[in-house]
Design an enzyme around this catalytic site. Structure first.
Site, PDB file in Angstrom:
ATOM      1  N   LYS A 178       1.016  -7.457  24.723  1.00 45.88           N
ATOM      2  CA  LYS A 178       0.505  -8.823  24.602  1.00 45.88           C
ATOM      3  C   LYS A 178       1.006  -9.698  25.747  1.00 45.88           C
ATOM      4  CE  LYS A 178       0.171 -12.353  20.949  1.00 45.88           C
ATOM      5  NZ  LYS A 178       0.527 -12.583  19.521  1.00 45.88           N
TER       6      LYS A 178
ATOM      7  N   CYS B  69      -4.236 -11.216  19.474  1.00 47.36           N
ATOM      8  CA  CYS B  69      -4.058 -12.515  18.828  1.00 47.36           C
ATOM      9  C   CYS B  69      -4.066 -13.701  19.811  1.00 47.36           C
ATOM     10  CB  CYS B  69      -2.815 -12.508  17.957  1.00 47.36           C
ATOM     11  SG  CYS B  69      -2.868 -13.766  16.646  1.00 47.36           S
TER      12      CYS B  69
ATOM     13  N   GLU C 192      -3.022  -6.953  13.676  1.00 47.85           N
ATOM     14  CA  GLU C 192      -1.779  -7.116  14.427  1.00 47.85           C
ATOM     15  C   GLU C 192      -0.556  -6.875  13.538  1.00 47.85           C
ATOM     16  OE1 GLU C 192       0.281 -10.473  17.357  1.00 47.85           O
ATOM     17  OE2 GLU C 192      -1.090 -11.116  15.771  1.00 47.85           O
TER      18      GLU C 192
END
Length: 291
Positions: free
Chosen positions: A116, A153, A43
């Protein structure tokens, strides 16, 4: 294709964007030399993890997608014939920024991006200051070698995200990640946190009957207050760890996966068959506090 070789690049980062991009590209080349067909980067690999502070100057790190970094990596993908999964800080428009992963096919084509969806706000992880929540929904990408799903994540902690991506046809689920330990913490807390992080992702592999590849960074950042814990790993569709990287070393690793085993696991442990989709409507509520 039943079998595919996946690679990951676990690395430390600096405050030099060009240097980080060059290091990542070198890692991709090393993975390709080892036979990798799909390579996942960690990331926000082009910079230090900047979300430890709320600083307006950090917005200058963002770029459009497609943009300079994807342009550079598309050339690498085409040259090596590999798929690249690249997590970047996206500038969508003035005042609108996302934590985004681009997927580049083995011929260098830009396949699209995933933004995300789940954005944390914790001490040293002030992501809500920087990132607008994703609005593209969950995504799969039909690459030359496999249909892959990408989450990022904090998405790791949400079984709903993994389930939906699997239901869309993902054969492998990739998680570019940046997570670490506060150096002030004790070893028992560190161990518990890493185990929880790995366990939840292994559970996604089990529940959905697919391989999971999680890629994290290493090294001390935030003036030594944060040690990113590495520990990148690959899990088979029943949660068995095929490979786990170290907690403090840069690594480039390649693993062959047999995607055909998904059918065997889903047949013998038919969690997908036995889903009671007629009973799941309450999951869309924030909290079920009515009788």
């Amino acid at each position: 294709m039943s079998k595919v070789k996946v690679g990951f690049v676990q690395m430390s980062c600096s405050n030099d964007k060009a240097e980080n991009l060059a290091k990542a590209s070198k890692g991709i080349r090393e993975a390709a030399a080892k036979g990798a067909q799909i390579v996942c980067l960690q990331e926000l690999f082009t910079s230090l993890y900047f979300c430890d502070v709320e600083d307006y100057d950090n917005f200058s790190l963002a770029e459009p997608i497609p943009g300079p970094s994807t342009d550079s990596l598309q050339k690498v993908a085409a040259e090596l014939g590999v798929v690249i999964i690249a997590s970047l800080f996206e500038k969508r428009a003035q005042g609108i920024y996302h934590n985004t992963t681009a997927v580049l096919d083995a011929d260098g084509a830009y396949l699209g991006k995933y933004r995300k969806m789940h954005i944390p706000d914790d001490p040293a992880y002030y992501e809500k200051f920087y990132f607008t929540p994703g609005d593209l929904g969950y995504k799969v990408f039909k690459t030359k070698f496999a249909t892959i799903g990408v989450l990022i994540c904090w998405d790791q902690w949400y079984p709903e995200a993994a389930r939906i991506t699997a239901l869309m046809g993902a054969e492998v689920l990739f998680y570019p990640t940046a997570i670490g330990w506060a150096t002030s913490q004790d070893d028992a807390t560190n161990t518990e946190q890493y185990n929880a992080w790995q366990t939840i992702q292994r559970s996604h592999a089990i529940a959905n009957g697919i391989h999971v590849v999680s890629v994290n960074r290493v090294g001390f950042e935030q003036d030594g207050l944060m040690k990113f814990w590495g520990g990148s790993f690959i899990s088979n569709p029943f949660g068995t760890i095929i490979y786990q990287a170290s907690h403090d070393q840069e690594e480039v690793y390649v693993q062959e996966l047999d995607l055909a085993v998904t059918d065997r696991y889903r047949t013998h442990w038919p969690f997908m068959r036995d889903r009671r989709i007629d009973s799941y409507a309450p999951i869309t509520k924030r909290f079920i506090d009515e009788a």
